[in-house]
Design a protein around this motif. Structure first.
Motif, PDB file in Angstrom:
ATOM      1  N   SER A 251     -22.642 -15.494 -33.523  1.00 33.70           N
ATOM      2  CA  SER A 251     -21.694 -14.456 -33.076  1.00 33.70           C
ATOM      3  C   SER A 251     -21.024 -14.635 -31.794  1.00 33.70           C
ATOM      4  O   SER A 251     -20.033 -14.248 -31.630  1.00 33.70           O
ATOM      5  N   ASN A 252     -21.432 -15.947 -31.257  1.00 35.22           N
ATOM      6  CA  ASN A 252     -20.727 -16.117 -30.098  1.00 35.22           C
ATOM      7  C   ASN A 252     -20.870 -17.713 -29.651  1.00 35.22           C
ATOM      8  O   ASN A 252     -22.023 -18.123 -30.213  1.00 35.22           O
ATOM      9  N   PHE A 253     -20.028 -18.246 -28.937  1.00 34.15           N
ATOM     10  CA  PHE A 253     -19.881 -19.612 -28.719  1.00 34.15           C
ATOM     11  C   PHE A 253     -21.032 -19.811 -27.351  1.00 34.15           C
ATOM     12  O   PHE A 253     -21.687 -20.876 -27.192  1.00 34.15           O
ATOM     13  N   ASP A 254     -20.986 -18.873 -26.355  1.00 30.56           N
ATOM     14  CA  ASP A 254     -21.922 -19.184 -25.171  1.00 30.56           C
ATOM     15  C   ASP A 254     -23.430 -19.243 -25.390  1.00 30.56           C
ATOM     16  O   ASP A 254     -24.100 -19.976 -24.721  1.00 30.56           O
ATOM     17  N   GLU A 255     -23.568 -18.492 -26.489  1.00 29.09           N
ATOM     18  CA  GLU A 255     -25.002 -18.779 -26.868  1.00 29.09           C
ATOM     19  C   GLU A 255     -25.558 -20.064 -27.310  1.00 29.09           C
ATOM     20  O   GLU A 255     -26.463 -20.597 -27.063  1.00 29.09           O
TER      21      GLU A 255
ATOM     22  N   GLY B 113      -8.784 -22.238 -21.123  1.00 28.00           N
ATOM     23  CA  GLY B 113      -8.354 -20.854 -20.706  1.00 28.00           C
ATOM     24  C   GLY B 113      -9.211 -19.716 -20.819  1.00 28.00           C
ATOM     25  O   GLY B 113      -8.786 -18.905 -20.126  1.00 28.00           O
ATOM     26  N   TYR B 114     -10.466 -20.047 -21.212  1.00 29.75           N
ATOM     27  CA  TYR B 114     -11.438 -18.963 -21.172  1.00 29.75           C
ATOM     28  C   TYR B 114     -12.718 -19.284 -20.814  1.00 29.75           C
ATOM     29  O   TYR B 114     -13.042 -20.597 -21.033  1.00 29.75           O
ATOM     30  N   PHE B 115     -13.677 -18.596 -20.348  1.00 31.86           N
ATOM     31  CA  PHE B 115     -14.986 -18.965 -19.963  1.00 31.86           C
ATOM     32  C   PHE B 115     -15.754 -18.918 -21.606  1.00 31.86           C
ATOM     33  O   PHE B 115     -15.349 -18.392 -22.361  1.00 31.86           O
ATOM     34  N   PRO B 116     -17.006 -19.764 -21.644  1.00 32.32           N
ATOM     35  CA  PRO B 116     -17.664 -19.555 -23.211  1.00 32.32           C
ATOM     36  C   PRO B 116     -17.820 -18.178 -23.647  1.00 32.32           C
ATOM     37  O   PRO B 116     -17.542 -18.087 -24.850  1.00 32.32           O
ATOM     38  N   GLU B 117     -18.045 -17.238 -22.856  1.00 34.26           N
ATOM     39  CA  GLU B 117     -18.570 -15.855 -23.167  1.00 34.26           C
ATOM     40  C   GLU B 117     -17.206 -15.295 -23.872  1.00 34.26           C
ATOM     41  O   GLU B 117     -17.617 -14.361 -24.477  1.00 34.26           O
ATOM     42  N   PHE B 118     -16.137 -15.572 -23.543  1.00 39.27           N
ATOM     43  CA  PHE B 118     -14.968 -14.944 -24.145  1.00 39.27           C
ATOM     44  C   PHE B 118     -14.949 -15.157 -25.811  1.00 39.27           C
ATOM     45  O   PHE B 118     -14.553 -14.155 -26.413  1.00 39.27           O
ATOM     46  N   TYR B 119     -15.749 -16.462 -26.306  1.00 40.10           N
ATOM     47  CA  TYR B 119     -15.490 -16.704 -27.624  1.00 40.10           C
ATOM     48  C   TYR B 119     -16.632 -15.651 -28.519  1.00 40.10           C
ATOM     49  O   TYR B 119     -17.687 -16.504 -28.845  1.00 40.10           O
TER      50      TYR B 119
ATOM     51  N   ALA C  67     -20.422 -25.755 -13.520  1.00 40.98           N
ATOM     52  CA  ALA C  67     -19.419 -26.876 -13.604  1.00 40.98           C
ATOM     53  C   ALA C  67     -18.845 -26.746 -15.104  1.00 40.98           C
ATOM     54  O   ALA C  67     -17.668 -26.952 -15.337  1.00 40.98           O
ATOM     55  N   ILE C  68     -19.997 -26.498 -16.039  1.00 39.84           N
ATOM     56  CA  ILE C  68     -19.438 -26.340 -17.563  1.00 39.84           C
ATOM     57  C   ILE C  68     -18.591 -25.263 -17.685  1.00 39.84           C
ATOM     58  O   ILE C  68     -17.562 -25.385 -18.262  1.00 39.84           O
ATOM     59  N   ASN C  69     -18.954 -24.092 -16.923  1.00 38.01           N
ATOM     60  CA  ASN C  69     -18.206 -23.038 -17.345  1.00 38.01           C
ATOM     61  C   ASN C  69     -16.604 -23.182 -16.718  1.00 38.01           C
ATOM     62  O   ASN C  69     -15.730 -22.941 -17.448  1.00 38.01           O
ATOM     63  N   ASP C  70     -16.655 -23.858 -15.510  1.00 39.08           N
ATOM     64  CA  ASP C  70     -15.270 -24.027 -14.868  1.00 39.08           C
ATOM     65  C   ASP C  70     -14.656 -25.152 -15.615  1.00 39.08           C
ATOM     66  O   ASP C  70     -13.362 -25.069 -15.715  1.00 39.08           O
ATOM     67  N   TYR C  71     -15.132 -26.029 -16.403  1.00 38.52           N
ATOM     68  CA  TYR C  71     -14.517 -26.903 -17.305  1.00 38.52           C
ATOM     69  C   TYR C  71     -13.936 -26.412 -18.485  1.00 38.52           C
ATOM     70  O   TYR C  71     -12.812 -26.539 -18.707  1.00 38.52           O
ATOM     71  N   TYR C  72     -14.690 -25.415 -19.134  1.00 33.34           N
ATOM     72  CA  TYR C  72     -14.177 -24.621 -20.294  1.00 33.34           C
ATOM     73  C   TYR C  72     -12.827 -23.793 -19.855  1.00 33.34           C
ATOM     74  O   TYR C  72     -12.174 -23.681 -20.605  1.00 33.34           O
ATOM     75  N   LEU C  73     -13.168 -23.207 -18.613  1.00 35.30           N
ATOM     76  CA  LEU C  73     -11.830 -22.457 -18.380  1.00 35.30           C
ATOM     77  C   LEU C  73     -10.745 -23.391 -18.048  1.00 35.30           C
ATOM     78  O   LEU C  73      -9.572 -22.782 -18.333  1.00 35.30           O
ATOM     79  N   LYS C  74     -10.787 -24.192 -17.262  1.00 33.55           N
ATOM     80  CA  LYS C  74      -9.569 -25.187 -17.087  1.00 33.55           C
ATOM     81  C   LYS C  74      -9.094 -25.986 -18.343  1.00 33.55           C
ATOM     82  O   LYS C  74      -7.807 -25.615 -18.799  1.00 33.55           O
ATOM     83  N   HIS C  75      -9.944 -26.182 -19.344  1.00 34.64           N
ATOM     84  CA  HIS C  75      -9.439 -26.933 -20.531  1.00 34.64           C
ATOM     85  C   HIS C  75      -8.926 -25.700 -21.602  1.00 34.64           C
ATOM     86  O   HIS C  75      -8.153 -26.302 -22.627  1.00 34.64           O
TER      87      HIS C  75
END
Length: 274
Positions: A170-174, A202-208, A192-200
Motif C-alpha cells: 500500500s506504500n513504498f516507505d514500508e 521530489g517527495y519523501f518515500p512516505e508520500f507514495y 540521508a536516504i529520505n533526503d536523497y528521495y526528496l532531491k531526486h
C-alpha cells in the motif's frame, strides 16, 4: 545475499555516513534499486517467443513488451520485483482460452528490458507509456507492479476500466523500512536516504502511499491478498481497500505472496466477466 554479507555492507555504509551522508545514501539506494534476479533464462525466453514482441523506450530505457492477440478486451499484465513477463504463463493460458488480447511487459532491469536500476516511480512511468501504446481497458499487477500500475493510472488519469492488485504493497516507505532493518542502517543513513528521495523524486518515500495516489483512479478494483503473505503484509490490502473506494477485497489463505493458484485465477475471471 547471506546474512554475514548483509551485515558487512550495512556496517560499511553506516561508516560512510559519518564521512558523507549523501554518498552513503547513494550507495544504499543503489543496492536497494538493483535486482539480483529477474533476467530471462532459456526456457522463459523460448516461451515468450510465442508472443509478438515490441520494444518501446522511456527516455533511455528500452522496455520489452509481449502480445498474444485476441478479440476481447486488452489486458496488461504487470509483474513485480525480481520477476519478468514469464511469471504470468499460467494466467496467460487461461486468458488466451477466453480470447482476451494480452499484453505483458518486462520492468526496467528485469527480463529483456534495459537499465540496471529499478524503482517504482520509474516503473510507473514505463507502465504509463505501455498503456498509452496499447490502450488496455484492464490492468493486472502483482506486488510492486500493482502499486506502480495504480500510481501510473492515478498520476496520468489513464482511462483503465478495471484494475486487479495481487499482493500489492500500500506504500513504498514500508518497503524501504524493511530494507533499512535488514541492512541495519543507522539514523544518519535513514535521514540521508529520505533526503536523497526528496532531491531526486521530489517527495519523501512516505508520500507514495495509497491515500495519496488513489484519488484519480476511476477503474473498478479487485484486491487479492493472502493472509499468510510473508513478503507484503495483509494489512497492506486492508489499507488499500480503505482508500480505494471502488474496489473489492478478497482474502486467500495458503497461496503466499505469489498467488499463482487456480482459485485466484477464478476470482480474476469472475471479476473480468462482471
Amino acid at each position: 545475499m547471506n546474512k554475514h554479507l548483509v551485515k558487512t555492507i550495512g556496517s560499511f555504509i553506516n561508516f560512510i555516513s559519518f564521512l558523507s551522508p549523501y554518498y552513503a545514501a547513494k550507495l544504499a539506494v543503489k543496492i536497494f534499486s538493483t535486482p539480483r534476479k529477474g533476467k530471462l533464462n532459456d526456457d522463459e525466453t523460448n516461451y515468450l517467443k510465442s508472443a509478438a514482441q515490441e520494444t518501446i523506450t522511456y527516455k533511455d530505457v528500452p522496455i520489452k513488451t509481449y502480445c498474444w492477440s485476441g478479440k476481447k478486451d486488452t489486458i496488461l499484465l504487470v509483474h513485480g520485483w525480481e520477476s519478468n513477463a514469464f511469471r504470468w504463463k499460467d494466467l496467460i493460458k487461461i486468458l488466451k482460452s477466453e480470447d482476451y488480447n494480452i499484453i505483458a511487459l518486462d520492468a526496467p532491469a528485469h527480463g529483456d528490458s534495459g537499465s540496471k536500476i529499478f524503482n517504482a516511480v520509474l516503473y510507473s512511468e514505463c507502465i504509463n507509456l505501455v498503456i498509452k501504446q496499447f490502450n488496455p481497458s484492464i490492468v493486472i499487477g502483482h506486488s510492486i507492479g500493482g502499486t506502480a500500475s495504480a500510481l501510473a493510472i492515478n498520476n496520468h488519469e489513464l482511462p483503465v476500466k478495471k484494475l486487479v492488485l495481487l499482493g500489492a504493497p500500500s506504500n513504498f516507505d514500508e518497503v524501504i523500512d524493511n530494507y533499512v532493518k535488514i541492512m541495519g542502517y543507522n539514523k544518519k543513513v535513514i535521514k540521508a536516504i529520505n533526503d536523497y528521495y526528496l532531491k531526486h523524486f521530489g517527495y519523501f518515500p512516505e508520500f507514495y502511499a495509497i491515500q495519496n495516489f488513489s484519488k484519480n483512479i476511476q477503474a473498478k478494483g479487485l484486491i487479492i491478498h493472502d493472509k499468510k503473505d510473508r513478503i507484503i503484509s495483509y494489512k497492506d490490502a486492508l489499507h488499500i481497500s480503505k482508500y480505494y473506494k471502488n474496489s473489492k477485497l478478497i482474502k486467500t489463505a495458503g497461496f503466499g505472496h505469489g498467488l499463482k493458484n487456480e482459485t485466484v485465477y477464478k476470482h480474476i475471471l469472475e471479476f473480468l466477466n462482471t
